[in-house]
Design a protein around this motif. Structure first.
Motif, PDB file in Angstrom:
ATOM      1  N   ARG A  73      -7.412 -10.365 -48.508  1.00 57.63           N
ATOM      2  CA  ARG A  73      -6.188 -10.971 -47.976  1.00 57.63           C
ATOM      3  C   ARG A  73      -6.170 -12.484 -48.213  1.00 57.63           C
ATOM      4  O   ARG A  73      -5.105 -13.103 -48.221  1.00 57.63           O
ATOM      5  N   PHE A  74      -7.359 -13.068 -48.359  1.00 58.05           N
ATOM      6  CA  PHE A  74      -7.454 -14.529 -48.436  1.00 58.05           C
ATOM      7  C   PHE A  74      -7.675 -15.033 -49.862  1.00 58.05           C
ATOM      8  O   PHE A  74      -7.934 -16.210 -50.058  1.00 58.05           O
ATOM      9  N   GLU A  75      -7.548 -14.142 -50.828  1.00 60.72           N
ATOM     10  CA  GLU A  75      -7.659 -14.573 -52.214  1.00 60.72           C
ATOM     11  C   GLU A  75      -6.344 -15.216 -52.662  1.00 60.72           C
ATOM     12  O   GLU A  75      -5.288 -14.991 -52.065  1.00 60.72           O
ATOM     13  N   GLY A  76      -6.401 -16.006 -53.726  1.00 59.14           N
ATOM     14  CA  GLY A  76      -5.194 -16.650 -54.243  1.00 59.14           C
ATOM     15  C   GLY A  76      -4.594 -17.600 -53.231  1.00 59.14           C
ATOM     16  O   GLY A  76      -5.292 -18.413 -52.626  1.00 59.14           O
ATOM     17  N   SER A  77      -3.289 -17.460 -53.008  1.00 56.91           N
ATOM     18  CA  SER A  77      -2.613 -18.356 -52.053  1.00 56.91           C
ATOM     19  C   SER A  77      -2.820 -17.923 -50.610  1.00 56.91           C
ATOM     20  O   SER A  77      -2.443 -18.644 -49.675  1.00 56.91           O
ATOM     21  N   GLY A  78      -3.416 -16.730 -50.397  1.00 55.62           N
ATOM     22  CA  GLY A  78      -3.757 -16.292 -49.046  1.00 55.62           C
ATOM     23  C   GLY A  78      -2.564 -15.804 -48.248  1.00 55.62           C
ATOM     24  O   GLY A  78      -1.478 -15.562 -48.794  1.00 55.62           O
ATOM     25  N   PRO A  79      -2.720 -15.674 -46.930  1.00 62.26           N
ATOM     26  CA  PRO A  79      -1.648 -15.148 -46.074  1.00 62.26           C
ATOM     27  C   PRO A  79      -0.418 -16.062 -46.071  1.00 62.26           C
ATOM     28  O   PRO A  79      -0.502 -17.246 -46.415  1.00 62.26           O
ATOM     29  N   ALA A  80       0.703 -15.503 -45.651  1.00 60.33           N
ATOM     30  CA  ALA A  80       1.940 -16.278 -45.544  1.00 60.33           C
ATOM     31  C   ALA A  80       1.758 -17.411 -44.529  1.00 60.33           C
ATOM     32  O   ALA A  80       0.959 -17.295 -43.585  1.00 60.33           O
ATOM     33  N   PHE A 129       0.123  -8.715 -41.579  1.00 60.72           N
ATOM     34  CA  PHE A 129      -1.081  -8.229 -42.248  1.00 60.72           C
ATOM     35  C   PHE A 129      -1.044  -6.701 -42.283  1.00 60.72           C
ATOM     36  O   PHE A 129      -1.334  -6.057 -41.267  1.00 60.72           O
ATOM     37  N   PRO A 130      -0.660  -6.116 -43.420  1.00 61.45           N
ATOM     38  CA  PRO A 130      -0.625  -4.648 -43.513  1.00 61.45           C
ATOM     39  C   PRO A 130      -1.978  -4.041 -43.137  1.00 61.45           C
ATOM     40  O   PRO A 130      -3.022  -4.606 -43.441  1.00 61.45           O
TER      41      PRO A 130
END
Length: 476
Positions: free
Chosen positions: A404-411, A394-395
């Motif tokens: 950070r949690f938009e779209g596909s979210g974190p790795a 998490f930069p």
């Protein structure tokens, strides 16, 4: 005298003998390829430092210091009297979560077994399998939808009774009151505030001592937790006996809550669960169903007070939902699905202030990880802080950023407040609902400001503001 100092004064003569046992148990002599690290004092190991870094407000320090000194992938230590490998990073999380019941199995410190005596009658693996067969019918999203209106009604009653008309309140104890009220209703069909409050104080003592140095002396958190568990268990046994009678007389329905389901469920041999097992399982569910969510709710209030731009976006989303409701109409599943930004905020709160620091496993066979040997019988620990506050995952990890949690979210395997793999917390969706219902109800009623701007955060074993987060309410 401080309980920990008393422990050393009383038992120091035994530490030499304990060291010999510990040395043998740790497999040092036969296995030179163990992960790097240090084991600390005999028996005590590094337990005190592990717990104290949390109580001083820096739970990630124990992990970060050792990752920097020994290895960013795995290091050895000793916690709760056990030789232990701490696996780190997304690779470590993936390894443990993917090898559940293959290389590792669930493990908890002796303190947990002493508080839940029925857990010693069967293996944790067997208990986990039994519980996970029972819970999906109640904790999957489609089953929980019917509880949203009920959660909303409890939230409304909670705010009317404990927030409205007050200039200042302390958030953490009130958040616990709300989540415990919801848990009692969902699991036991108890909603009378007086009945619910009978559980409240012993539950707080239980939560404070469940993961503690197991010093069973008067006045220690561990002894208070044991006493509290006995008090709650007696109350639960009385509720169980009454529910049995109600089921027999058709005064209760088989599917009204988890308690009814447990009373009517049978194992593969057609045997019903005994009452002590049911009491301990309900006890565990009540802890999991109220303590972690109340910590998250408290930190949501904290961060929204500190970040007016984030508060403004949550307010906008929640008021749009509120305006779409008819007078007296409760929240429903469609409303919850609209709370996307609010849930991103809650997730970022759980990244920065995770309600649980991690969990433990036990090696059920010898294996290697990251080039190091992990002997059978060794314990393993994964900890959220190895990824949640890691700039590689998490930069700018200290920055509050819901995007950070938009779209596909974190790795994958980086955001793990609910664990992962076969043992991912089955109550994840339940927690999401009660958190979002709370956010909706608090944000449409109030803005607020912190009364202690630099209030310290401690972890014991859950994160909490040291003074409970007192705030001044600013009604809309």
């Amino acid at each position: 005298m401080d309980p920990i100092l008393l422990f050393f004064a009383t038992f120091f003569p035994l530490l030499s003998l304990a060291f010999l046992i510990f040395y043998k148990k740790s497999n040092y002599a036969s296995n030179p390829n163990l992960p790097p690290g240090r084991m600390g004092l005999p028996y005590i190991g590094e337990s005190i430092e592990y717990l104290l870094t949390g109580r001083r407000g820096h739970p990630e320090k124990f992990l970060k210091d050792r990752m920097a000194k020994y290895s960013s992938q795995v290091f050895k230590t000793s916690i709760f009297g056990e030789p232990m490998a701490v696996v780190c990073g997304a690779v470590g999380n993936k390894f443990l979560f993917s090898n559940e019941n293959k290389l590792v199995t669930s493990w908890w410190p002796d303190s947990v077994n002493k508080i839940f005596p029925s857990s010693t009658q069967t293996s944790s693996k067997e208990e986990s399998i039994k519980m996970r067969k029972m819970l999906p019918n109640f904790l999957k999203p489609e089953a929980l939808q019917r509880y949203i209106g009920m959660m909303d009604m409890i939230a409304q009653r909670h705010f009317e009774a404990s927030w409205e008309g007050k200039q200042e309140i302390t958030v953490f104890p009130l958040a616990k009151r709300y989540t415990f009220w919801v848990a009692c209703k969902v699991f036991l069909s108890i909603e009378d505030p007086v009945h619910v409050s009978k559980f409240a104080d012993p539950f707080n003592a239980l939560a404070a001592g469940i993961i503690a140095v197991p010093i069973d002396l008067p006045g220690t958190p561990f002894r208070r937790a044991i006493n509290a568990a006995e008090t709650i268990r007696k109350e639960l046994m009385a509720i169980i006996k009454q529910r049995k009678m109600d089921l027999a007389e058709n005064k209760a329905t088989p599917n009204q809550d988890i308690l009814s389901h447990m009373l009517l469920a049978t194992d593969e041999k057609g045997q019903f669960l005994n009452e002590l097992n049911i009491a301990d399982r309900i006890l565990g569910l009540l802890i999991g169903g109220h303590d972690t969510a109340s910590a998250t709710i408290t930190f949501i209030v904290k961060y929204l007070a500190e970040l007016p731009n984030i508060y403004s976006e949550v307010y906008k989303e929640q008021m749009e939902i509120s305006r779409s409701k008819k007078e007296g109409e409760t929240l429903n599943w469609e409303d919850i699905q609209k709370m996307k930004y609010s849930w991103n905020v809650a997730c970022e709160v759980m990244r920065l202030a995770p309600p649980l620091q991690g969990a433990f496993r036990e090696a059920i066979t010898d294996f290697t990880f990251a080039g190091f040997s992990i002997p059978k019988g060794w314990k393993l620990h994964w900890n959220v802080n190895s990824t949640h506050k890691n700039p590689e995952c998490f930069p700018e990890p200290e920055k509050f950023e819901p995007a950070r949690f938009e779209g596909s979210g974190p790795a994958p395997y980086t955001f793990v407040p609910f664990g992962g793999g076969p043992r991912m917390c089955p109550g994840k969706e339940y927690a999401r609902l009660e958190i979002l219902v709370f956010m909706h109800n608090v944000i449409k009623r109030f803005n607020w400001e912190k009364l202690i701007p630099d209030e310290m955060i401690i972890v014991d074993p859950l994160p909490m503001p040291a003074k409970g987060l007192p705030v001044r309410l600013l009604p809309h």
